[in-house]
Design an enzyme around this catalytic site. Sequence first.
Site, PDB file in Angstrom:
ATOM      1  CG  HIS A 260      57.017  35.365  62.719  1.00 13.98           C
ATOM      2  ND1 HIS A 260      57.586  35.658  64.184  1.00 13.98           N
ATOM      3  CD2 HIS A 260      57.061  36.073  62.047  1.00 13.98           C
ATOM      4  CE1 HIS A 260      57.814  36.993  64.575  1.00 13.98           C
ATOM      5  NE2 HIS A 260      56.916  37.420  63.216  1.00 13.98           N
ATOM      6  CD  GLU A 261      55.227  36.541  57.949  1.00 10.84           C
ATOM      7  OE1 GLU A 261      54.784  37.040  59.121  1.00 10.84           O
ATOM      8  OE2 GLU A 261      56.460  37.539  58.677  1.00 10.84           O
TER       9      GLU A 261
ATOM     10  CG  HIS B 142      51.449  36.668  62.027  1.00 14.83           C
ATOM     11  ND1 HIS B 142      51.120  37.490  62.995  1.00 14.83           N
ATOM     12  CD2 HIS B 142      52.645  37.320  61.574  1.00 14.83           C
ATOM     13  CE1 HIS B 142      52.275  37.836  63.650  1.00 14.83           C
ATOM     14  NE2 HIS B 142      53.436  38.029  63.049  1.00 14.83           N
TER      15      HIS B 142
ATOM     16  CD  GLU C 132      55.173  39.379  66.242  1.00 13.05           C
ATOM     17  OE1 GLU C 132      54.421  39.513  65.481  1.00 13.05           O
ATOM     18  OE2 GLU C 132      56.025  39.209  65.878  1.00 13.05           O
TER      19      GLU C 132
END
Lengths: 495, 495
Positions: free
Chosen positions: A262-263, A266, A292
């Site tokens: 997930h990160e 980003h 997001e």
Amino acid sequence: MTSAYQHLSKTFQRLSRFGHLSAIAGWDMQTMMPAGGSQARGEALAELSVLQHEILTAKQVGSWLDQAEQESLNDVESANLSEMRRAWQQAALLPAALVEAKSIAGSRCEHAWRQQRPANDWQGFSANLKEVVKLSREEAEIRAQANGCSRYDALLDVFEPGMTSAKLDKTFGDLKLWLPELLQRIVAKQAQEPVERPTGPFAIEAQRQLGLSIMQQLGFDFNAGRLDVSAHPFCGGVPEDVRITTRYKQDEFLSAMMGVIHETGHARYEQNLPKQWLGQPVAHARSTAIHESQSLFFEMQLARSADFLQLILPQVVAQMGAQPALNPGNFVRLNQRVKPGFIRVDADEVSYPAHVILRYEIERALIGGEIEVDDIPAVWQEKMQAYLGIDTRGNYRDGCMQDIHWTDGAFGYFPTYTLGAMYAAQLFQAVKRALPQLESQIRSGDLQPIFDWLQQNIWQHGSRFSTQQLITHATGEDLNPAYFRQHLENRYLHN
Amino acid sequence: MTSAYQHLSKTFQRLSRFGHLSAIAGWDMQTMMPAGGSQARGEALAELSVLQHEILTAKQVGSWLDQAEQESLNDVESANLSEMRRAWQQAALLPAALVEAKSIAGSRCEHAWRQQRPANDWQGFSANLKEVVKLSREEAEIRAQANGCSRYDALLDVFEPGMTSAKLDKTFGDLKLWLPELLQRIVAKQAQEPVERPTGPFAIEAQRQLGLSIMQQLGFDFNAGRLDVSAHPFCGGVPEDVRITTRYKQDEFLSAMMGVIHETGHARYEQNLPKQWLGQPVAHARSTAIHESQSLFFEMQLARSADFLQLILPQVVAQMGAQPALNPGNFVRLNQRVKPGFIRVDADEVSYPAHVILRYEIERALIGGEIEVDDIPAVWQEKMQAYLGIDTRGNYRDGCMQDIHWTDGAFGYFPTYTLGAMYAAQLFQAVKRALPQLESQIRSGDLQPIFDWLQQNIWQHGSRFSTQQLITHATGEDLNPAYFRQHLENRYLHN
């Protein structure tokens, strides 16, 4: 002669450099700093933010903005000028006394919340929250009068320029029509599909190595970033040096692994923002929801797909050791499990929007003055029952006290999570159209075409276009929640 | 009404907060930052140093300093005012453009040096160094004209207020008279005393644990600091959060261990600076040489004594495993071995002054314009031959490229190492007089009386007194190199 635009450009570059120091010192505070450094660090960062505010709201900045409108600028410069004005307006609108009062009330509320949440102390918490809400309403009122919109829309605009509660009501209203039933059908279907949990302990160093190897596969540039540990995972740092974090548990490794992915989503956005404009507002990521969308593209669209899970399973087994629960079928079921629960940050992608819509409806009413802080628990209970069938009465700690966002007045933030999920689904569908062999490419680890598409369509544009322009350019249409619904149905019902 | 002194006090507190951010971002650059972050970090830190320079040299500061002289101040405030004036004078002299240029050139030179040193790339390095030297000469010239002294003395004064090259020539001249012969006698004596090297490999994690356990014993406050790894060990951060570093080799653990002890000496000084004045110049460590006296007190006076080595041997064996080389006698010989070599930071305390005098003579000539960067290798070779009998031709990496100091223009710093060694010997002798049972206290691990003495005589005073006052107050006399000679003779000849 120096043009007004050049003056602005220099001013914002300076702000960006101070922002760099703030980002790194902030990262350090979460990852490295011993407790004893806390007060001095807080004072140093506060001193810097006062300075940043002063530079941004200095008298000349307003005149330069007006003068620059008359100067001959190319498209990128014009977009940059708009972003500069936006940043300036947001900062210049608020009286310093209100900024300070909100910061103090937010700090107090958040600090006390850290004890009050585990103690389930709603009475204590709500007393502090009332002050935060009062000041947030004042802020919203000032912004609303300047923007000519509702109070809540004015706060929303801070995180998600161009978004309004009218659009959200339509989008979320649609979701509310089909999501509860879809959720029930998925839960019923999965009840027939038993899943086996992997047995730990899983060595932290092995989990870290697994995360690093998947980051590598996902194209994270280790020459321009790091992976570390913090209590609450985040993506920080600066585009030239992106710092992502995760947290490890000895008895379970999938949440840390998916957190890293997930990160990394980003991080890749940040690492690939337009290099030639770095330091200027136009080089910033477009918005909170688009940010997001990248993390959820990586985590939900890509990494929880059966194809990607098949690709990484050998790495997982290499680090965690072979065991029955790590067979291919079970590994997919583990990562696609849907289970409505109390806690937003632990939620699967099907129940997640319910958590967000509930918070959106409450915070909009709260800022609009239709409800008061004392009304929150009852409304929370009613909506949790309606959307997720969960009873939270008396359980404030796992109910309306679970999130940090309201404690320091970040009203208007929650909707961006679900907007991000919808953008992610829409973008992934566009990638599928562009890459007819996508599924086999993912299975074979040939991910570069996906990254090229994101680079081409999202990352390289920074804030050059509005969110609507960006998404229309990339996918052929404005936000369309149908892709999100289609994605959920395909993954969870038609598999 | 706010007094001029109060205005100054507020201004310096603000500067201290920005200094905090600079210290942490600087630490991060050495310990955590990936190479790709280098340029942006250099620019951000340069922007901050320009700001600090602007704040310090703002017009009102000069007038406040004059007005405050007329105000009624207590002793500490007066000392603080003197330190403020000193900082202001040093900064106000330099044009902002020079400060920025020097910071950028230093960052670039230092960063490239990290690759160039292992590559033995003198050509590449010297190109960057020339720019640093050019800007350092400009700085020196400006300071020299203001102080009415030589260029080099003007830089020396930045690190060591009150010190001059005339005094250094005298002190170092004395050293040069007796040191080479003493060194020869010690080497000849030790040739008769065989020493056995411990056999590795030594796990990095075990070395780290050993370092942490000795830091604990030496009173390091882990709630206000950390131990990390960097290419060149240092003590950084802020008094509330002191960051020390070391570097590990798998085949040898003593240099990392002694490095940790050395930096712990620096750290304890920082952690025990007067808390009630933190943020004000009077709370700063007195000078670079006094700082070094604390690290060398810990490393050379205390930790390499037979008594302390006996105390820590069980911890060493617990982490590294028992082996014949770790018997008590051999462990002392290992840590008191004198062996002239290429590398300053690896040098024993007897040959160390030769490394310093060599650098002092080169940098003084370089700043004075008597030699150029291209001359350094030849002068280095000549002096290494004369002082230590070592041939460094063609070996830049272990010769004139070995140190970080010149990369960012810290000319005038090197002499403080040997001044520190001399102060350390003088202070330890004073502690011995104050604590008649010192040796048995060390052997039994009762170190608190030593720390109390340092706290009482050095740490708590910050910059309240001049170096001369401080050392006279603590030891009964001004700098007296005889204690250093006595210490070397006692430890290495009369043992």
